[in-house]
Motif scaffolding. Structure first.
Motif, PDB file in Angstrom:
ATOM      1  N   GLY A  15       0.814  -1.221  -0.015  1.00  0.00           N
ATOM      2  CA  GLY A  15      -0.087   0.023  -0.208  1.00  0.00           C
ATOM      3  C   GLY A  15       0.678   1.362  -0.026  1.00  0.00           C
ATOM      4  O   GLY A  15       0.396   2.351  -0.466  1.00  0.00           O
ATOM      5  N   ASP A  16       1.883   1.208   0.665  1.00  0.00           N
ATOM      6  CA  ASP A  16       2.769   2.442   0.574  1.00  0.00           C
ATOM      7  C   ASP A  16       3.549   2.565  -0.681  1.00  0.00           C
ATOM      8  O   ASP A  16       4.340   1.499  -0.916  1.00  0.00           O
ATOM      9  N   PRO A  17       3.491   3.531  -1.339  1.00  0.00           N
ATOM     10  CA  PRO A  17       4.321   3.870  -2.542  1.00  0.00           C
ATOM     11  C   PRO A  17       5.613   3.710  -2.339  1.00  0.00           C
ATOM     12  O   PRO A  17       6.339   3.377  -3.404  1.00  0.00           O
ATOM     13  N   ALA A  47      -3.874  -1.108  -6.931  1.00  0.00           N
ATOM     14  CA  ALA A  47      -2.533  -1.173  -7.368  1.00  0.00           C
ATOM     15  C   ALA A  47      -2.190  -0.201  -8.250  1.00  0.00           C
ATOM     16  O   ALA A  47      -0.846   0.371  -8.297  1.00  0.00           O
ATOM     17  N   VAL A  48      -3.080   0.512  -8.977  1.00  0.00           N
ATOM     18  CA  VAL A  48      -2.704   1.612  -9.919  1.00  0.00           C
ATOM     19  C   VAL A  48      -2.525   2.902  -9.112  1.00  0.00           C
ATOM     20  O   VAL A  48      -1.801   3.749  -9.376  1.00  0.00           O
ATOM     21  N   GLU A  49      -3.443   3.114  -8.090  1.00  0.00           N
ATOM     22  CA  GLU A  49      -3.074   4.118  -7.037  1.00  0.00           C
ATOM     23  C   GLU A  49      -1.958   4.052  -6.116  1.00  0.00           C
ATOM     24  O   GLU A  49      -1.117   5.224  -6.224  1.00  0.00           O
ATOM     25  N   ILE A  50      -1.224   2.901  -5.851  1.00  0.00           N
ATOM     26  CA  ILE A  50      -0.048   2.812  -5.107  1.00  0.00           C
ATOM     27  C   ILE A  50       0.963   3.237  -6.361  1.00  0.00           C
ATOM     28  O   ILE A  50       1.963   3.954  -5.941  1.00  0.00           O
ATOM     29  N   ALA A  51       0.991   2.604  -7.461  1.00  0.00           N
ATOM     30  CA  ALA A  51       1.848   2.915  -8.570  1.00  0.00           C
ATOM     31  C   ALA A  51       1.940   4.261  -9.089  1.00  0.00           C
ATOM     32  O   ALA A  51       2.838   4.757  -9.940  1.00  0.00           O
ATOM     33  N   SER A  52       0.842   4.998  -9.040  1.00  0.00           N
ATOM     34  CA  SER A  52       0.610   6.205  -9.653  1.00  0.00           C
ATOM     35  C   SER A  52       1.754   7.155  -9.852  1.00  0.00           C
ATOM     36  O   SER A  52       1.950   7.972 -10.807  1.00  0.00           O
ATOM     37  N   PRO A  53       2.525   7.475  -8.840  1.00  0.00           N
ATOM     38  CA  PRO A  53       3.549   8.327  -8.752  1.00  0.00           C
ATOM     39  C   PRO A  53       4.547   8.104  -9.673  1.00  0.00           C
ATOM     40  O   PRO A  53       5.454   8.975 -10.192  1.00  0.00           O
ATOM     41  N   SER A 139       4.276  -7.471   9.720  1.00  0.00           N
ATOM     42  CA  SER A 139       5.169  -7.654  10.887  1.00  0.00           C
ATOM     43  C   SER A 139       6.216  -6.545  11.059  1.00  0.00           C
ATOM     44  O   SER A 139       6.611  -6.341  12.086  1.00  0.00           O
ATOM     45  N   ALA A 140       6.596  -5.995   9.824  1.00  0.00           N
ATOM     46  CA  ALA A 140       7.485  -4.993  10.113  1.00  0.00           C
ATOM     47  C   ALA A 140       6.776  -3.753  10.872  1.00  0.00           C
ATOM     48  O   ALA A 140       7.494  -3.237  11.957  1.00  0.00           O
ATOM     49  N   ARG A 141       5.689  -3.585  10.372  1.00  0.00           N
ATOM     50  CA  ARG A 141       4.792  -2.427  11.215  1.00  0.00           C
ATOM     51  C   ARG A 141       4.660  -2.725  12.661  1.00  0.00           C
ATOM     52  O   ARG A 141       4.713  -1.734  13.727  1.00  0.00           O
ATOM     53  N   CYS A 205      -2.741  -2.065   6.121  1.00  0.00           N
ATOM     54  CA  CYS A 205      -1.363  -1.894   6.794  1.00  0.00           C
ATOM     55  C   CYS A 205      -0.543  -0.754   5.746  1.00  0.00           C
ATOM     56  O   CYS A 205      -0.311  -1.148   4.435  1.00  0.00           O
ATOM     57  N   GLY A 206      -0.125   0.346   6.287  1.00  0.00           N
ATOM     58  CA  GLY A 206       0.734   1.404   5.635  1.00  0.00           C
ATOM     59  C   GLY A 206      -0.079   2.113   4.807  1.00  0.00           C
ATOM     60  O   GLY A 206       0.248   3.132   4.140  1.00  0.00           O
TER      61      GLY A 206
END
Length: 234
Positions: A15-17, A47-53, A139-141, A205-206
């Motif tokens: 979720g986090d770009p 997926a497009v929203e995450i990759a948009s940048p 798990s990282a979060r 998450c994220g």
């Protein structure tokens, strides 16, 4: 012989770009066309929203419909149609990216595309670029170790309840994805197997509106978000 394009299956993470790999960013920026899965009920693509940048303004975005149904014939027809759409673009000499949440080889629609492309266009050049999975991000979060020493980890789907959990033997840690359905049976299975005391749920998450739920009984009082997973250990 006319050159054909290349297909990249790209995992964009949870979720986090900023959790997209450097290689994935490069491939996304260079793509002629971006494919992504969407429900037949709507055209929105996380997926497009995450990759948009990282998507080039000149790139064409094509959303492929994947029906949420148990009708095998309908599902097979959709997979075949989508693979043919991708093959058509590759035969035009264009490079294409198929975006998928998390990792392309883990509970991903890209797996269906890979299988169909092997039949429809076996000569296609395909490269899979891994992504960070939701359970690794969770798990990282939480600063929580998934496995250590000689421990084992089971990654399973909770979409159909807790039977997969009940049948485990000798496994100390479980990551349950798709925990948005049958949460009552999942909770029951965790309690039956002694995995409930250290269970934590993470939703979105994220992303915006992320939630960490330490009391899983709370999930039974509401409908868990689609993007909910559970980490459990003995």
């Amino acid at each position: 012989m006319k050159n054909i394009g290349k297909l990249f299956g790209v995992g964009v993470g949870p979720g986090d770009p900023e959790l997209i790999t450097v290689k994935a960013v490069r491939v996304i920026k260079e793509a002629d066309i971006i494919f992504t899965a969407a429900s037949t009920k709507n055209t929105y693509s996380l997926a497009v929203e995450i990759a948009s940048p990282y998507i080039s303004p000149s790139a064409q975005i094509e959303k492929l419909s994947f029906p949420m149904t148990k009708d095998v014939k309908e599902v097979e027809a959709a997979w075949t149609h989508n693979a043919k759409q991708i093959a058509k673009v590759l035969k035009q000499g264009k490079n294409a990216v198929f975006l998928t949440l998390g990792d392309p080889t883990t509970y991903s629609t890209f797996g269906y595309i890979l299988k169909k492309m092997a039949c429809i266009m076996p000569e296609a050049d395909i490269e899979t670029i891994p992504g960070i999975t939701s359970f690794h991000a969770a798990s990282a979060r939480l600063n929580r170790i998934l496995v250590e020493g000689e421990e084992s980890l089971l990654v399973t789907s909770g979409a159909y309840g807790g039977d997969r959990i009940r049948n485990i033997n000798g496994i100390e840690n479980v990551a349950i994805v798709k925990a948005y359905k049958n949460i009552q049976d999942i909770n029951k299975a965790l309690k039956e197997t002694g995995l409930d005391n250290k269970s934590v749920a993470v939703s979105k998450c994220g992303r915006k509106n992320e939630q960490i739920i330490e009391d899983l009984d709370e999930l039974e009082k509401r409908s868990p978000d689609y993007w909910t997973l559970i980490l459990a250990s003995k």
